[in-house]
Design an enzyme around this catalytic site. Structure first.
Site, PDB file in Angstrom:
ATOM      1  N   HIS A 121       2.231   3.327  -8.981  1.00 39.07           N
ATOM      2  CA  HIS A 121       2.058   1.892  -9.244  1.00 39.07           C
ATOM      3  C   HIS A 121       3.245   1.354 -10.036  1.00 39.07           C
ATOM      4  O   HIS A 121       3.745   0.272  -9.764  1.00 39.07           O
ATOM      5  CB  HIS A 121       0.757   1.634 -10.018  1.00 39.07           C
ATOM      6  CG  HIS A 121      -0.483   2.046  -9.258  1.00 39.07           C
ATOM      7  ND1 HIS A 121      -0.668   1.747  -7.929  1.00 39.07           N
ATOM      8  CD2 HIS A 121      -1.595   2.734  -9.644  1.00 39.07           C
ATOM      9  CE1 HIS A 121      -1.833   2.233  -7.527  1.00 39.07           C
ATOM     10  NE2 HIS A 121      -2.421   2.842  -8.553  1.00 39.07           N
ATOM     11  N   LEU A 180      10.642 -20.527  -5.214  1.00 34.26           N
ATOM     12  CA  LEU A 180       9.661 -19.674  -4.528  1.00 34.26           C
ATOM     13  C   LEU A 180       8.275 -19.770  -5.186  1.00 34.26           C
ATOM     14  O   LEU A 180       8.163 -19.708  -6.409  1.00 34.26           O
ATOM     15  CB  LEU A 180      10.146 -18.218  -4.599  1.00 34.26           C
ATOM     16  CG  LEU A 180       9.204 -17.163  -4.017  1.00 34.26           C
ATOM     17  CD1 LEU A 180       9.233 -17.178  -2.491  1.00 34.26           C
ATOM     18  CD2 LEU A 180       9.578 -15.759  -4.509  1.00 34.26           C
ATOM     19  N   ASP A 207       0.827  -1.214   0.000  1.00 30.25           N
ATOM     20  CA  ASP A 207       0.000   0.000   0.000  1.00 30.25           C
ATOM     21  C   ASP A 207       0.860   1.264   0.000  1.00 30.25           C
ATOM     22  O   ASP A 207       1.976   1.263   0.511  1.00 30.25           O
ATOM     23  CB  ASP A 207      -0.919  -0.014   1.229  1.00 30.25           C
ATOM     24  CG  ASP A 207      -2.078   0.966   1.092  1.00 30.25           C
ATOM     25  OD1 ASP A 207      -2.365   1.405  -0.039  1.00 30.25           O
ATOM     26  OD2 ASP A 207      -2.691   1.298   2.124  1.00 30.25           O
TER      27      ASP A 207
HETATM   28  C1  IPE Z   1      -5.452  -2.795  -0.208  1.00 26.86           C
HETATM   29  O1  IPE Z   1      -5.109  -1.458  -0.353  1.00 26.86           O
HETATM   30  C2  IPE Z   1      -5.411  -3.505  -1.506  1.00 26.86           C
HETATM   31  C3  IPE Z   1      -4.111  -3.621  -2.161  1.00 26.86           C
HETATM   32  C4  IPE Z   1      -2.958  -3.207  -1.732  1.00 26.86           C
HETATM   33  C5  IPE Z   1      -4.156  -4.268  -3.430  1.00 26.86           C
HETATM   34  P1  IPE Z   1      -6.191  -0.297  -0.422  1.00 26.86           P
HETATM   35  O2  IPE Z   1      -5.421   0.963  -0.520  1.00 26.86           O
HETATM   36  O3  IPE Z   1      -7.172  -0.568  -1.508  1.00 26.86           O
HETATM   37  O4  IPE Z   1      -6.901  -0.440   0.974  1.00 26.86           O
HETATM   38  P2  IPE Z   1      -7.918   0.543   1.738  1.00 26.86           P
HETATM   39  O5  IPE Z   1      -9.101   0.709   0.848  1.00 26.86           O
HETATM   40  O6  IPE Z   1      -7.210   1.823   1.984  1.00 26.86           O
HETATM   41  O7  IPE Z   1      -8.243  -0.149   3.014  1.00 26.86           O
HETATM   42  C1  IPE Z   2      -1.714   0.194  -3.350  1.00 27.11           C
HETATM   43  O1  IPE Z   2      -1.447   1.558  -3.353  1.00 27.11           O
HETATM   44  C2  IPE Z   2      -1.907  -0.348  -4.741  1.00 27.11           C
HETATM   45  C3  IPE Z   2      -3.258  -0.808  -5.044  1.00 27.11           C
HETATM   46  C4  IPE Z   2      -4.269  -0.802  -4.242  1.00 27.11           C
HETATM   47  C5  IPE Z   2      -3.467  -1.316  -6.376  1.00 27.11           C
HETATM   48  P1  IPE Z   2      -2.624   2.622  -3.322  1.00 27.11           P
HETATM   49  O2  IPE Z   2      -2.982   2.951  -4.735  1.00 27.11           O
HETATM   50  O3  IPE Z   2      -3.731   2.173  -2.471  1.00 27.11           O
HETATM   51  O4  IPE Z   2      -1.881   3.854  -2.671  1.00 27.11           O
HETATM   52  P2  IPE Z   2      -2.517   4.902  -1.654  1.00 27.11           P
HETATM   53  O5  IPE Z   2      -3.061   4.141  -0.504  1.00 27.11           O
HETATM   54  O6  IPE Z   2      -3.559   5.672  -2.394  1.00 27.11           O
HETATM   55  O7  IPE Z   2      -1.344   5.755  -1.281  1.00 27.11           O
HETATM   56 MG    MG Z   3      -4.130   2.423  -0.491  1.00 29.26          MG
END
Ligand code: IPE
Ligand code: IPE
Ligand code: MG
Length: 263
Positions: free
Chosen positions: A50, A144, A33
């Site tokens: 990303h 792995l 995240d």
């Molecule tokens: C969780 O992250 C999903 C992934 C990392 C793929 P999110 O950024 O979507 O989670 P919430 O919505 O903040 O809990």
């Molecule tokens: C996690 O990073 C990646 C996915 C959920 C695909 P986020 O896109 O949720 O990044 P933040 O939380 O907005 O910083």
């Molecule tokens: Mg996020």
């Protein structure tokens, strides 16, 4: 099969004393995240975060292979991520496909077995075909195991397993009383793999976000403020260091665990 899960969790280390000694978690599950915030800090579009996150994935996959982690599960796209703007969702799909294309051969060469876990039926047909090709290419590899959780949701997983078990009851293959933890586990994703020993979430949030609900029951949790694109081998080492200092008691007392370790 990769692991035998039939050994019930009556031992301290359900899958072997060896890993306990090495202090290397055999299965690490990560919520990657913070990509969006990483990009925002740099005044870049979210997709740049990303893209940069893919480099962290490369590093962590490589490092897990080097240090002897057996299974790595990465949360790439949750069942709730469809709620994001359409543009971001389609860019994520594109990125997923590009990464599969560019990394498949390298993963295969490095003996990685790639699996993609989740409800893939909602993905574009072309992406589904790629996933199938890559998983077939690497399925015999015994290095792995890399699980990519894509359109995965812990609730989806539990519901699927429940439906399968309900059908077995309906067909009189099993009785309701035959349902136990092992049977449930066999019908969930990762049925032939050990439960995660270490869970890592980057990006500062301290929640599960519908990731592995059943599987995390006894997993050691590690949260870090570091954003996923900044997460590297050193960050992983810190998480493993924290893991290795913990006493996993599985309901027992500390004394019992010490005694068993000394035995
Ligand atoms: C969780 O992250 C999903 C992934 C990392 C793929 P999110 O950024 O979507 O989670 P919430 O919505 O903040 O809990
Ligand atoms: C996690 O990073 C990646 C996915 C959920 C695909 P986020 O896109 O949720 O990044 P933040 O939380 O907005 O910083
Ligand atoms: Mg996020």
């Amino acid at each position: 099969m990769f692991f035998n899960r039939s050994a019930k969790q009556t031992n301290i280390s359900p899958l072997g004393q060896q890993d306990l000694e090495k202090k290397i978690p055999e299965h690490i599950a990560i919520i990657m995240d913070g990509n969006g915030r990483w990009a925002k800090q740099r005044k870049l579009p979210r997709v740049a975060g990303h893209r940069s996150g893919v480099e962290s994935v490369r590093q962590i996959v490589k490092e897990c292979g080097v240090i002897g982690v057996k299974v790595l599960t990465l949360f790439a796209f949750s069942s709730e991520n469809w709620r994001r703007p359409e543009k971001e969702v389609s860019l994520l799909m594109e990125l997923f496909m590009t990464v599969l294309k560019t990394e498949a051969k390298k993963l295969h060469k490095n003996n990685v077995q790639l699996r993609v876990v989740g409800d893939l039926s909602q993905f574009p047909a072309k992406l589904q075909k790629y996933i199938q090709d890559v998983t077939e290419l690497t399925q015999e590899n015994d290095g792995l195991v890399l699980n990519i959780a894509a359109n995965y949701g812990g609730r989806w997983d539990v519901i699927n397993a429940t439906k399968e078990i309900a059908k077995l009851v309906e067909l009189n293959v099993i009785k309701p009383d035959d349902i136990d933890e092992d049977l449930m586990y066999q019908h969930l994703s990762f049925a032939d793999l050990p439960e995660p020993s270490l869970f890592i979430r980057t990006g500062g949030e301290q929640r599960i976000s519908n990731f592995l609900l059943w599987h995390l029951a006894y997993t050691e949790l590690f949260f870090t403020d570091e954003l996923w694109p900044d997460f590297n081998e050193k960050s992983l080492a810190k998480a493993i260091e924290s893991f290795s200092c913990r006493q996993r008691r599985f309901g027992r007392t500390g004394e019992q665990v010490e005694q068993a370790a000394g035995a």
